[in-house]
Design an enzyme around this catalytic site. Structure first.
Site, PDB file in Angstrom:
ATOM      1  N   LYS A 137      30.228  -0.365  45.210  1.00 10.41           N
ATOM      2  CA  LYS A 137      30.670  -1.665  44.678  1.00 10.41           C
ATOM      3  C   LYS A 137      31.742  -2.367  45.518  1.00 10.41           C
ATOM      4  O   LYS A 137      31.684  -3.562  45.705  1.00 10.41           O
ATOM      5  CB  LYS A 137      31.164  -1.483  43.242  1.00 10.41           C
ATOM      6  CG  LYS A 137      30.018  -1.073  42.312  1.00 10.41           C
ATOM      7  CD  LYS A 137      30.177  -1.587  40.926  1.00 10.41           C
ATOM      8  CE  LYS A 137      30.937  -0.632  40.053  1.00 10.41           C
ATOM      9  NZ  LYS A 137      30.689  -0.873  38.626  1.00 10.41           N
ATOM     10  N   GLU A 207      36.181   2.864  37.796  1.00 11.65           N
ATOM     11  CA  GLU A 207      36.171   1.918  38.923  1.00 11.65           C
ATOM     12  C   GLU A 207      36.375   0.492  38.421  1.00 11.65           C
ATOM     13  O   GLU A 207      36.983  -0.326  39.106  1.00 11.65           O
ATOM     14  CB  GLU A 207      34.870   2.058  39.712  1.00 11.65           C
ATOM     15  CG  GLU A 207      34.824   3.357  40.500  1.00 11.65           C
ATOM     16  CD  GLU A 207      33.527   3.560  41.270  1.00 11.65           C
ATOM     17  OE1 GLU A 207      33.007   2.583  41.834  1.00 11.65           O
ATOM     18  OE2 GLU A 207      33.034   4.701  41.298  1.00 11.65           O
ATOM     19  N   HIS A 211      40.078  -2.609  38.743  1.00 13.14           N
ATOM     20  CA  HIS A 211      40.148  -4.054  39.048  1.00 13.14           C
ATOM     21  C   HIS A 211      41.096  -4.807  38.118  1.00 13.14           C
ATOM     22  O   HIS A 211      41.359  -5.988  38.328  1.00 13.14           O
ATOM     23  CB  HIS A 211      38.762  -4.693  38.933  1.00 13.14           C
ATOM     24  CG  HIS A 211      37.800  -4.264  40.000  1.00 13.14           C
ATOM     25  ND1 HIS A 211      37.743  -4.857  41.235  1.00 13.14           N
ATOM     26  CD2 HIS A 211      36.864  -3.299  40.007  1.00 13.14           C
ATOM     27  CE1 HIS A 211      36.803  -4.274  41.966  1.00 13.14           C
ATOM     28  NE2 HIS A 211      36.252  -3.324  41.236  1.00 13.14           N
TER      29      HIS A 211
HETATM   30  P1  NAD Z   1      29.504   9.378  36.381  1.00 17.86           P
HETATM   31  O1  NAD Z   1      30.976   9.576  36.325  1.00 17.86           O
HETATM   32  O2  NAD Z   1      28.750   9.248  35.094  1.00 17.86           O
HETATM   33  O3  NAD Z   1      28.832  10.592  37.182  1.00 17.86           O
HETATM   34  C1  NAD Z   1      29.289  11.000  38.438  1.00 17.86           C
HETATM   35  C2  NAD Z   1      28.506  12.250  38.853  1.00 17.86           C
HETATM   36  O4  NAD Z   1      28.926  12.602  40.180  1.00 17.86           O
HETATM   37  C3  NAD Z   1      28.778  13.472  37.975  1.00 17.86           C
HETATM   38  O5  NAD Z   1      27.572  14.187  37.796  1.00 17.86           O
HETATM   39  C4  NAD Z   1      29.725  14.320  38.811  1.00 17.86           C
HETATM   40  O6  NAD Z   1      29.634  15.703  38.542  1.00 17.86           O
HETATM   41  C5  NAD Z   1      29.214  14.008  40.203  1.00 17.86           C
HETATM   42  N1  NAD Z   1      30.206  14.280  41.258  1.00 17.86           N
HETATM   43  C6  NAD Z   1      31.507  13.924  41.266  1.00 17.86           C
HETATM   44  N2  NAD Z   1      32.089  14.374  42.399  1.00 17.86           N
HETATM   45  C7  NAD Z   1      31.129  15.046  43.090  1.00 17.86           C
HETATM   46  C8  NAD Z   1      31.098  15.757  44.313  1.00 17.86           C
HETATM   47  N3  NAD Z   1      32.191  15.869  45.070  1.00 17.86           N
HETATM   48  N4  NAD Z   1      29.943  16.319  44.705  1.00 17.86           N
HETATM   49  C9  NAD Z   1      28.833  16.210  43.957  1.00 17.86           C
HETATM   50  N5  NAD Z   1      28.790  15.541  42.783  1.00 17.86           N
HETATM   51  C10 NAD Z   1      29.921  14.973  42.366  1.00 17.86           C
HETATM   52  O7  NAD Z   1      29.215   8.141  37.364  1.00 17.86           O
HETATM   53  P2  NAD Z   1      28.387   6.813  37.021  1.00 17.86           P
HETATM   54  O8  NAD Z   1      29.102   6.044  35.970  1.00 17.86           O
HETATM   55  O9  NAD Z   1      26.947   7.176  36.857  1.00 17.86           O
HETATM   56  O10 NAD Z   1      28.577   5.946  38.371  1.00 17.86           O
HETATM   57  C11 NAD Z   1      28.086   6.338  39.625  1.00 17.86           C
HETATM   58  C12 NAD Z   1      28.389   5.254  40.663  1.00 17.86           C
HETATM   59  O11 NAD Z   1      27.543   4.137  40.446  1.00 17.86           O
HETATM   60  C13 NAD Z   1      29.817   4.719  40.625  1.00 17.86           C
HETATM   61  O12 NAD Z   1      30.367   4.733  41.925  1.00 17.86           O
HETATM   62  C14 NAD Z   1      29.663   3.303  40.151  1.00 17.86           C
HETATM   63  O13 NAD Z   1      30.596   2.408  40.693  1.00 17.86           O
HETATM   64  C15 NAD Z   1      28.288   2.957  40.649  1.00 17.86           C
HETATM   65  N6  NAD Z   1      27.708   1.825  39.911  1.00 17.86           N
HETATM   66  C16 NAD Z   1      27.195   0.788  40.615  1.00 17.86           C
HETATM   67  C17 NAD Z   1      26.675  -0.312  39.945  1.00 17.86           C
HETATM   68  C18 NAD Z   1      26.101  -1.462  40.715  1.00 17.86           C
HETATM   69  O14 NAD Z   1      25.543  -2.365  40.097  1.00 17.86           O
HETATM   70  N7  NAD Z   1      26.194  -1.510  42.013  1.00 17.86           N
HETATM   71  C19 NAD Z   1      26.645  -0.345  38.542  1.00 17.86           C
HETATM   72  C20 NAD Z   1      27.144   0.740  37.855  1.00 17.86           C
HETATM   73  C21 NAD Z   1      27.669   1.835  38.550  1.00 17.86           C
END
Ligand code: NAD
Length: 344
Positions: A137, A207, A211
């Site tokens: 993002k 995240e 902001h």
């Molecule tokens: P979440 O917190 O629900 O899940 C994160 C996962 O990553 C967990 O399974 C955790 O165990 C794993 N993880 C953490 N550190 C790790 C490591 N070092 N090695 C391996 N696995 C690891 O996350 P989420 O809410 O699903 O979000 C994921 C990403 O998607 C975020 O960065 C968020 O900003 C992004 N996102 C983007 C958009 C978009 O439209 N571009 C929208 C929503 C979310």
């Protein structure tokens, strides 16, 4: 050219006949949704996943139900029998032994802001080759990736960045909408997200908190779950975000659409109801060659979830990336410069 000839050309140009073997790194909210999306696809097969404490690799494909159950009850895919492996270095360990994964979706938290760049560094150092998509993002986070552009190219990795909803679907829609104009005045992205339970998307919510006025990525990263809960209690579960540092600006600048200062992103996240607090949209204002000033608006359906609008495009871009890779095209691309393909 007759219809058969067109079809022959398409087939020659289409993907290999066997499905693309895909790994999902991160198995939280988006990672689990990604697995559910992949379960409905024939052109992609979900074979690997990693979380903070372990990974799983099954060359013949993974069961979403088994993986979600194990992750939710035991906290890591590493406990999944018989393929799970517990590891504190799960991404490295998975990719070091798994040459058979052709495409990766990074559904990882970008906390700290350089985290995604460190994952990419691991891929390069391991000599891993394939297609990668992320839904990153922040503008500065994407800038860190661009510092590795030449290395990605030299490594034989085809990396598509910013392939979620925003950045992603809405940025790409803006790039298309801009074509009606000879001059772009503004691109305004406004998103509405409704999730019933913030804990299903911890990284996304942290995240977003980063902001808010008075917060930054480090402060949000260090917040305990109880502190996040307390903040959300104060706001009645709502996060109202303005002038966010979102890579849509960098992507549209790199695509030659407009300078980054003409792009704004904001929105409202309701962490207590799955209904969107407002309709997600992008408005592109510009001047046509006849001198008329107008605004195109592209609005997402209110019934579509954040997960649908992130994971769908991510795999559409993964398929596009696989085609680029087949043609020997490597390096770093954004969702605003490549058209996603529809995954069957
Ligand atoms: P979440 O917190 O629900 O899940 C994160 C996962 O990553 C967990 O399974 C955790 O165990 C794993 N993880 C953490 N550190 C790790 C490591 N070092 N090695 C391996 N696995 C690891 O996350 P989420 O809410 O699903 O979000 C994921 C990403 O998607 C975020 O960065 C968020 O900003 C992004 N996102 C983007 C958009 C978009 O439209 N571009 C929208 C929503 C979310």
């Amino acid at each position: 050219m007759n219809r058969d000839a067109i079809e022959d050309g398409r087939n020659a140009n289409s993907l290999q006949h066997s499905p693309i073997r895909v790994g999902v790194l991160g198995f939280g909210g988006l990672g689990q949704a990604a697995a559910r999306v992949l379960a409905l696809k024939q052109e992609m097969q979900w074979v690997a996943a990693a979380d903070h404490k372990g990974y799983v690799f099954a060359p013949s494909g993974l069961s979403v139900e088994d993986c979600v159950k194990t992750y939710q009850t035991q906290g890591s895919l590493g406990y999944l029998e018989p393929f799970g492996v517990l590891s504190n270095n799960s991404i490295h360990d998975l990719l070091a032994q798994t040459v058979q994964v052709q495409g990766l979706f990074l559904a990882l938290p970008n906390l700290p802001n350089t985290f995604m760049a460190t994952v990419v560094r691991q891929l390069i150092d391991l000599g891993w080759q394939g297609v990668v998509v992320d839904a990153i993002k922040r503008t500065t986070a994407m800038e860190h990736l661009f510092q590795m552009e030449d290395e990605l190219k030299a490594s034989g990795i085809t990396y598509l960045t910013g392939c979620g909803a925003t950045p992603g679907l809405l940025t790409a829609a803006a790039a298309i909408a801009a074509q009606s104009y000879t001059e772009i005045h503004s691109v305004n992205i406004t998103f509405g997200v409704g999730i019933a339970n913030w804990e299903a998307y911890r990284a996304t919510i942290r995240e977003d908190i980063a902001h808010l006025p008075g917060y930054d990525v480090e402060r949000a990263r260090k917040m305990t779950d109880a502190e996040v809960e307390a903040l959300l209690n104060q706001t009645n579960g709502l996060l109202t975000l303005e002038n966010m540092e979102h890579a849509d600006d960098l992507m549209l600048e790199l695509a030659g659409i407009c300078s980054r200062d003409r792009v704004t992103v904001g929105g409202v996240v309701d962490t207590r109801h799955s209904k969107k607090p407002l309709s997600t949209n992008v408005q592109v204002t510009g001047r046509t060659f006849e001198g008329k000033i107008s605004t195109h608006t592209f609005t997402l359906g209110d019934e579509t979830s954040m997960a649908a609008n992130v994971c769908g495009p991510a795999f559409g871009y993964l398929k596009a990336g696989a085609k680029l890779q087949q043609r020997g095209v490597h390096g770093l691309f954004t969702a605003a410069e490549v058209m996603p393909q529809f995954v069957k």
